[in-house]
Design a protein around this motif. Structure first.
Motif, short mmCIF file in Angstrom:
data_model
loop_
_atom_site.label_atom_id
_atom_site.label_comp_id
_atom_site.label_asym_id
_atom_site.label_seq_id
_atom_site.Cartn_x
_atom_site.Cartn_y
_atom_site.Cartn_z
N ALA A 100 37.41 44.29 35.07
CA ALA A 100 36.97 45.32 34.45
C ALA A 100 35.97 45.40 33.43
N ALA A 101 35.35 44.27 33.04
CA ALA A 101 34.30 44.05 31.95
C ALA A 101 32.93 44.17 32.73
N PRO A 102 31.97 44.63 32.23
CA PRO A 102 30.49 45.17 32.88
C PRO A 102 30.07 44.06 33.53
N ALA A 103 30.04 42.89 32.99
CA ALA A 103 29.66 41.76 33.73
C ALA A 103 30.52 41.25 34.89
N SER A 104 31.41 41.46 34.72
CA SER A 104 32.51 41.11 35.95
C SER A 104 32.14 42.12 37.02
N LEU A 105 32.32 43.30 36.53
CA LEU A 105 31.82 44.46 37.45
C LEU A 105 30.49 44.22 38.37
N ARG A 106 29.47 43.54 37.48
CA ARG A 106 28.30 43.39 38.20
C ARG A 106 28.46 42.32 39.49
N GLU A 107 29.17 41.22 38.93
CA GLU A 107 29.52 39.96 39.76
C GLU A 107 30.14 40.55 40.92
N ALA A 108 31.15 41.50 40.76
CA ALA A 108 32.20 42.06 41.95
C ALA A 108 31.33 42.77 42.62
N GLU A 109 30.21 43.73 42.11
CA GLU A 109 29.29 44.41 43.02
C GLU A 109 28.23 43.65 43.80
N GLN A 110 27.83 42.42 43.25
CA GLN A 110 26.94 41.39 43.90
C GLN A 110 27.60 40.75 45.16
N SER A 111 28.99 40.22 44.70
CA SER A 111 29.70 39.92 45.97
C SER A 111 30.02 40.96 47.22
N ALA A 112 30.40 41.99 46.67
CA ALA A 112 30.78 43.18 47.71
C ALA A 112 29.38 43.39 48.54
N GLN A 113 28.22 43.48 47.80
CA GLN A 113 27.03 43.76 48.40
C GLN A 113 26.79 42.83 49.43
N ARG A 114 26.87 41.38 49.11
CA ARG A 114 26.81 40.49 50.28
C ARG A 114 27.97 40.59 51.42
N THR A 115 29.06 40.85 51.04
CA THR A 115 30.06 41.53 52.39
C THR A 115 29.37 42.43 53.01
N ALA A 116 28.96 43.30 52.47
CA ALA A 116 28.23 44.56 53.03
C ALA A 116 27.15 44.02 53.90
N VAL A 117 26.21 43.55 53.44
CA VAL A 117 25.21 42.93 54.14
C VAL A 117 25.36 42.28 55.46
#
Length: 146
Positions: A100-117
């Protein structure tokens, strides 16, 4: 050699007996269910990310104006993925314990973006545009969280 003048021949009886096990196969166990859709991980991530944003907003209501649109994007992605994966289904409410922390959200977004690519690269043409759009959205979200 006939078994009777009007009855079946011996050959027909033997053929019928030999085919009986094949007919018994009709009562066999049903085939296994089809494998999950390759886009299911993207749907699961979209729901998890939306839930993570909700938790972040609940923890810091002042961040709501900044984070609520990102959560809404993930809900929209989940709705579109659900239409493609199973048009009759509604998005599940399964939620993972995404950070839930913004830094962790950014990491989660980056990981999810790799999955989507990766999913976009493997997707058939009729799904590639949707998955590419989701990958771009996730990359944008990661940058917005800097």
């Amino acid at each position: 050699m006939r078994t009777s003048k009007t009855g079946p021949t011996r050959r027909r009886l033997l053929i019928a007996a030999a085919s009986a096990p094949a007919l018994a196969g009709c009562d066999a166990e049903p085939s296994p269910p089809p494998p999950p859709d390759p886009l299911q991980p993207l749907l699961d991530e979209a729901l998890a990310l939306a839930a993570a944003y909700d938790r972040a907003i609940a923890a810091d209501p002042g961040a709501g104006a900044r984070l609520a649109p990102l959560a809404a994007d993930h809900r929209a992605h989940a709705a579109e993925l659900t239409k493609v994966i199973n048009p009759a289904a509604n998005p599940s409410s399964a939620r993972s314990a995404a950070p839930a922390a913004p830094a962790s959200l950014r990491e989660a977004e980056q990981s999810a973006q790799r999955t989507a690519v990766a999913a976009c690269m493997a997707a058939p043409a009729d799904r590639a545009a949707l998955v590419g759009s989701i990958a771009a959205g996730r990359a944008t979200h990661a940058e917005a969280l800097r």
